[in-house]
Enzyme design. Structure first.
Site, PDB file in Angstrom:
ATOM      1  N   THR A   1      48.985 -18.884  22.437  1.00 33.84           N
ATOM      2  CA  THR A   1      50.164 -18.503  23.220  1.00 33.84           C
ATOM      3  C   THR A   1      49.755 -17.870  24.548  1.00 33.84           C
ATOM      4  OG1 THR A   1      51.239 -17.995  21.102  1.00 33.84           O
ATOM      5  CG2 THR A   1      52.374 -17.273  23.094  1.00 33.84           C
TER       6      THR A   1
ATOM      7  N   ARG B   1      41.727 -16.270  22.221  1.00 32.61           N
ATOM      8  CA  ARG B   1      41.454 -15.021  21.500  1.00 32.61           C
ATOM      9  C   ARG B   1      40.655 -15.314  20.254  1.00 32.61           C
ATOM     10  NH1 ARG B   1      47.130 -11.683  22.082  1.00 32.61           N
ATOM     11  NH2 ARG B   1      47.387 -12.437  24.198  1.00 32.61           N
TER      12      ARG B   1
ATOM     13  N   SER C   1      44.957  -8.624  24.607  1.00 34.71           N
ATOM     14  CA  SER C   1      46.265  -7.985  24.651  1.00 34.71           C
ATOM     15  C   SER C   1      46.487  -6.949  23.560  1.00 34.71           C
ATOM     16  CB  SER C   1      47.332  -9.071  24.620  1.00 34.71           C
ATOM     17  OG  SER C   1      48.570  -8.513  24.902  1.00 34.71           O
ATOM     18  N   HIS C   2      47.463  -7.209  22.696  1.00 35.46           N
ATOM     19  CA  HIS C   2      47.826  -6.209  21.686  1.00 35.46           C
ATOM     20  C   HIS C   2      46.912  -6.250  20.459  1.00 35.46           C
ATOM     21  CE1 HIS C   2      49.789  -9.986  20.851  1.00 35.46           C
ATOM     22  NE2 HIS C   2      49.810  -9.649  19.580  1.00 35.46           N
TER      23      HIS C   2
ATOM     24  N   LYS D   1      42.030 -14.636  29.331  1.00 40.58           N
ATOM     25  CA  LYS D   1      43.254 -15.275  29.809  1.00 40.58           C
ATOM     26  C   LYS D   1      42.965 -15.817  31.209  1.00 40.58           C
ATOM     27  CE  LYS D   1      46.388 -11.596  28.359  1.00 40.58           C
ATOM     28  NZ  LYS D   1      47.814 -11.248  28.202  1.00 40.58           N
TER      29      LYS D   1
ATOM     30  N   ASP E   1      51.065  -1.944  25.787  1.00 37.87           N
ATOM     31  CA  ASP E   1      50.045  -2.528  24.921  1.00 37.87           C
ATOM     32  C   ASP E   1      48.663  -2.535  25.583  1.00 37.87           C
ATOM     33  OD1 ASP E   1      50.434  -4.546  26.787  1.00 37.87           O
ATOM     34  OD2 ASP E   1      50.084  -6.145  25.326  1.00 37.87           O
TER      35      ASP E   1
ATOM     36  N   ASP F   1      46.796  -4.561  27.298  1.00 36.18           N
ATOM     37  CA  ASP F   1      46.603  -5.010  28.675  1.00 36.18           C
ATOM     38  C   ASP F   1      47.773  -4.652  29.588  1.00 36.18           C
ATOM     39  OD1 ASP F   1      48.190  -6.843  27.308  1.00 36.18           O
ATOM     40  OD2 ASP F   1      47.627  -8.486  28.634  1.00 36.18           O
TER      41      ASP F   1
ATOM     42  N   ASP G   1      51.055  -5.265  29.564  1.00 38.58           N
ATOM     43  CA  ASP G   1      52.207  -6.101  29.917  1.00 38.58           C
ATOM     44  C   ASP G   1      53.407  -5.897  28.980  1.00 38.58           C
ATOM     45  OD1 ASP G   1      50.971  -7.405  27.824  1.00 38.58           O
ATOM     46  OD2 ASP G   1      50.760  -9.338  28.839  1.00 38.58           O
ATOM     47  N   ARG G   2      53.206  -5.232  27.839  1.00 42.99           N
ATOM     48  CA  ARG G   2      54.345  -4.985  26.946  1.00 42.99           C
ATOM     49  C   ARG G   2      54.841  -3.555  27.062  1.00 42.99           C
ATOM     50  NH1 ARG G   2      53.405  -7.822  21.205  1.00 42.99           N
ATOM     51  NH2 ARG G   2      52.681  -9.805  22.011  1.00 42.99           N
TER      52      ARG G   2
ATOM     53  N   THR H   1      58.442 -19.450  23.506  1.00 46.93           N
ATOM     54  CA  THR H   1      57.690 -18.190  23.483  1.00 46.93           C
ATOM     55  C   THR H   1      56.454 -18.285  24.380  1.00 46.93           C
ATOM     56  OG1 THR H   1      58.438 -17.620  21.285  1.00 46.93           O
ATOM     57  CG2 THR H   1      56.319 -16.716  21.963  1.00 46.93           C
TER      58      THR H   1
ATOM     59  N   GLU I   1      61.103 -11.220  26.669  1.00 47.33           N
ATOM     60  CA  GLU I   1      60.884 -11.730  25.324  1.00 47.33           C
ATOM     61  C   GLU I   1      61.169 -10.608  24.331  1.00 47.33           C
ATOM     62  OE1 GLU I   1      57.589 -14.769  24.877  1.00 47.33           O
ATOM     63  OE2 GLU I   1      56.629 -13.296  26.161  1.00 47.33           O
ATOM     64  N   GLU I   2      61.516 -11.032  23.113  1.00 45.57           N
ATOM     65  CA  GLU I   2      61.786 -10.056  22.063  1.00 45.57           C
ATOM     66  C   GLU I   2      60.547  -9.247  21.682  1.00 45.57           C
ATOM     67  OE1 GLU I   2      59.958 -10.801  19.209  1.00 45.57           O
ATOM     68  OE2 GLU I   2      59.365 -12.633  20.274  1.00 45.57           O
ATOM     69  N   SER I   3      59.369  -9.745  22.052  1.00 45.01           N
ATOM     70  CA  SER I   3      58.117  -9.130  21.641  1.00 45.01           C
ATOM     71  C   SER I   3      57.690  -8.006  22.587  1.00 45.01           C
ATOM     72  CB  SER I   3      57.035 -10.198  21.583  1.00 45.01           C
ATOM     73  OG  SER I   3      56.970 -10.876  22.826  1.00 45.01           O
TER      74      SER I   3
ATOM     75  N   LYS J   1      54.618 -10.390  32.380  1.00 43.56           N
ATOM     76  CA  LYS J   1      55.475  -9.305  31.949  1.00 43.56           C
ATOM     77  C   LYS J   1      54.801  -8.008  32.357  1.00 43.56           C
ATOM     78  CE  LYS J   1      53.863  -9.857  27.129  1.00 43.56           C
ATOM     79  NZ  LYS J   1      53.173 -11.158  27.078  1.00 43.56           N
TER      80      LYS J   1
ATOM     81  N   ARG K   1      56.292 -15.378  11.724  1.00 44.91           N
ATOM     82  CA  ARG K   1      57.313 -14.524  12.317  1.00 44.91           C
ATOM     83  C   ARG K   1      58.688 -15.061  11.950  1.00 44.91           C
ATOM     84  NH1 ARG K   1      53.962 -11.555  15.344  1.00 44.91           N
ATOM     85  NH2 ARG K   1      52.594 -12.477  16.913  1.00 44.91           N
TER      86      ARG K   1
HETATM   87  C1  VG1 Z   1      53.114 -13.126  20.964  1.00 42.88           C
HETATM   88  C2  VG1 Z   1      54.571 -12.911  21.294  1.00 42.88           C
HETATM   89  C3  VG1 Z   1      54.926 -13.624  22.591  1.00 42.88           C
HETATM   90  C4  VG1 Z   1      53.999 -13.129  23.707  1.00 42.88           C
HETATM   91  C5  VG1 Z   1      52.561 -13.339  23.293  1.00 42.88           C
HETATM   92  C6  VG1 Z   1      51.577 -12.795  24.305  1.00 42.88           C
HETATM   93  O1  VG1 Z   1      52.872 -14.498  20.735  1.00 42.88           O
HETATM   94  O2  VG1 Z   1      55.394 -13.353  20.250  1.00 42.88           O
HETATM   95  O3  VG1 Z   1      56.275 -13.376  22.892  1.00 42.88           O
HETATM   96  O4  VG1 Z   1      54.253 -13.807  24.900  1.00 42.88           O
HETATM   97  O5  VG1 Z   1      52.310 -12.681  22.042  1.00 42.88           O
HETATM   98  O6  VG1 Z   1      51.778 -11.437  24.538  1.00 42.88           O
HETATM   99  P1  VG1 Z   1      52.779 -15.133  19.269  1.00 42.88           P
HETATM  100  O7  VG1 Z   1      52.415 -16.555  19.475  1.00 42.88           O
HETATM  101  O8  VG1 Z   1      51.767 -14.334  18.521  1.00 42.88           O
HETATM  102  O9  VG1 Z   1      54.134 -14.955  18.654  1.00 42.88           O
HETATM  103  V1  VG1 Z   1      50.477 -10.477  24.988  1.00 42.88           V
HETATM  104  O10 VG1 Z   1      51.070  -9.035  25.433  1.00 42.88           O
HETATM  105  O11 VG1 Z   1      49.669 -10.439  23.493  1.00 42.88           O
HETATM  106  O12 VG1 Z   1      49.575 -11.375  26.022  1.00 42.88           O
HETATM  107 CO    CO Z   2      49.742  -7.877  26.313  1.00 44.82          CO
END
Ligand code: VG1
Ligand code: CO
Length: 552
Positions: free
Chosen positions: A26, A30, A122-123, A135, A286, A288, A290-291, A353, A372-374, A385, A505
């Site tokens: 996504t 990673r 990221s997270h 990335k 988070d 990096d 962005d959240r 997504t 996004e909901e995340s 983001k 999910r």
């Molecule tokens: C998750 C989230 C998605 C977000 C992505 C990257 O992806 O659901 O909304 O854009 O992480 O966020 P997935 O495929 O695990 O549902 V970040 O802050 O980790 O770059």
């Molecule tokens: Co992130």
């Protein structure tokens, strides 16, 4: 300027067997850190990026990361490979610290910039036994498009070798200018430009007045990248007390934590706001940056609602007074923002997504705000983001409205109704079990319409696919949707960011009109849907898990 007297020697390192597992998910590639530490693994992916990204030779690249374990070494490898590939200039940052939104901004303001490489998972947790990630961003500052990522992946499959220069590591401990052969290396402060951008978008005088008038706030950087940014913004510019920023020092392993701002992984912050009364507002970002998670006293703001609130109040905020061209949300994100967009008579787009799908809409000026909901929200100020942007946006709304988070939410629901919403994550599920669960439901989709479910009836059951309105590119297999006659829905997706096993999910949503009951616990409000999802997909039996690992 320090210049290497001689041109560095370039080595062409052959790859006996190309790697077959470098397909980005996504958001970037990673993997567990030990996978990245295999000889040539990082180099292979970077070689493909440097071959595929347009304009690399003679162009400028931005490079930085979230400070996790492996960051420093990766920057060193990138600099030497950039030199071997004739990159004109690399802009990197002090200690390599660069949040994802700040990287996006730096790409956009650096002359001749063809893209960026952000070192982050990221997270996901960081450390020698945890995760690392790379990335790739394009010239617009946004995540690589699916087409670009796929081209990079295809290149890795047949890669014969890679080119890397031999050179001593460039010091990153302070800003400076260096040279590696024909490649200029600029080390800049990764915080400054971003903070300047925030001052353009938000009225810092108004914020300072409001926050100084008895509105105590706390921010949790989770020992990740936003610490230095948040300290500069909150403790220096907004003059909040020292200590407003918790866990503000970026650590290679995020202090052993999981840098994901949600109720599970940012529990101490959540407890402080939901149980204590010391603060009126709390937020976290988070790994990096962005959240974002937004909390008021006794009030958790669901990210889908956050997007709707930001949209509804945008004209109250300095950089957005002229209004929004349009908005967009990812498919699993609730329709709370759709209702606001309808009232404002602006377009609202539904994308798959992942932030990469917002890029074209932002570039074409079709949308100003998206989310996004995340826990991801952002606008056209960058192409990622942006966690701190969202926090400042929220504080600006509260400063303009002079009210609490709870009051703002209650008013919002009383106007637009409430989209009860929850996401249930089942992490670390055995891959085969997750694939079977998903496949079984996918196969049943054509028979589901018309069937009763959750005291309701299924109106439509399909697999989401998206055609980009700007370039016409189609992305299929973007999640299973079960839409009910009442407007409620459930969505099933498999995560594309996990690195161990699979993550299922489940997204649940039900709209309650403005004259209905607006103050229920979402898990209670959604109970029939939760049972319906179980009935439909047999999650318990197939995964062996009785409850989700994370509930948002
Ligand atoms: C998750 C989230 C998605 C977000 C992505 C990257 O992806 O659901 O909304 O854009 O992480 O966020 P997935 O495929 O695990 O549902 V970040 O802050 O980790 O770059
Ligand atoms: Co992130």
């Amino acid at each position: 300027m320090t210049a290497s007297a001689t041109t560095p020697q370039v080595h062409h390192v052959p790859l006996a067997t190309p790697f077959q597992d470098q397909k980005p998910g996504t958001s970037g590639l990673r993997r567990p850190t030990p996978v990245f530490q295999q000889p040539h693994y990082l180099e292979s992916f970077l070689e493909a990026v440097l071959q595929i990204l347009p304009g690399v030779q003679g162009g400028t690249l931005v490079v930085g990361g979230d400070g996790r374990y492996g960051n420093r070494r990766a920057i060193d490898v990138i600099l030497r490979m950039a030199c071997a590939h004739g990159v004109g200039r690399v802009v990197t940052t002090t200690d390599g610290i660069l949040s994802t939104p700040a990287a996006s901004h730096l790409i956009r303001i650096s002359t001749g910039c063809v893209g960026g490489i952000i070192l982050s998972a990221s997270h996901n947790p960081g450390g020698p036994e945890e995760d690392f990630g790379v990335k790739v961003n394009g010239a617009n500052g946004g995540p690589a498009t699916e087409q670009l990522s796929d081209a990079v992946y295809q290149a890795t499959l047949t890669l014969q070798g890679y080119a890397i220069a031999e050179a001593a590591a460039i010091p990153l401990d302070r800003p400076g200018r260096h040279r590696l052969g024909t490649t200029a290396v600029e080390v800049v402060d990764g915080v400054e430009d971003f903070v300047v951008l925030m001052q353009k978008l938000f009225d810092f005088d108004q914020l300072r007045d409001f926050l100084g008038s008895g509105f105590p706030v706390t921010f949790d950087a989770l020992h990740a990248v936003t610490g230095p940014y948040a300290r500069r913004i909150f403790e220096n510019l907004l003059e909040l007390p020292a200590g407003t920023v918790r866990h503000g020092a970026p650590l290679e392993d995020f202090g052993g934590g999981h840098p994901d701002p949600n109720l599970t992984y940012a529990k101490p912050l959540a407890d402080a706001l939901l149980q204590g009364d010391e603060f009126c507002f709390g937020a976290a970002c988070d790994g990096d940056g962005d959240r974002n998670m937004i909390l008021g006293r006794g009030c958790f703001v669901n990210p889908s609602d956050s997007l709707a609130v930001i949209t509804a109040h945008a004209t109250r905020v300095k950089g957005y007074r002229q209004g929004l061209a349009g908005v967009a949300r990812s498919m699993p994100t609730s329709a709370a923002v759709d209702v606001v967009a309808e009232t404002l008579a602006i377009p609202c787009y539904e994308t798959p997504t992942g932030w990469k799908f917002f890029g074209n809409l932002l570039d074409a000026g079709k949308i100003t705000v998206c989310g996004e909901e995340s826990f991801g929200t952002g606008s056209d100020h960058v192409r990622e983001k942006d966690g701190l942007w969202a926090v400042l946006f929220w504080l600006s709304i509260l400063a303009a409205e002079r009210c609490s988070v709870t009051t703002l939410m209650e008013r919002h629901w009383a106007t637009y109704g409430r989209h009860y919403y929850s996401r249930h994550d089942y992490e670390g599920v055995e891959k085969a079990a997750a694939t079977e669960l998903y496949g079984a439901l996918q196969n049943r989709l054509p028979q589901l319409a018309g069937q009763p479910l959750a005291g309701d009836r299924i109106r439509q059951a399909d697999e989401f696919s998206y055609t980009d309105p700007v370039d016409g590119a189609t992305s299929s297999s973007q999640g299973l949707r079960i839409l009910l006659e009442s407007g409620s829905r459930m969505v099933f997706r498999l995560s594309g960011t996990g690195t161990r096993g699979a993550t299922l999910r489940l997204y649940l949503e039900r709209h309650e009109p403005s004259n209905g009951t607006l103050n229920l616990d979402p898990q209670k409000a959604l109970a029939p849907l939760i049972r319906g999802a179980e009935q439909l997909a047999g999650i318990r039996q197939r995964t062996g898990m009785d409850t989700p690992t994370v509930i948002t």
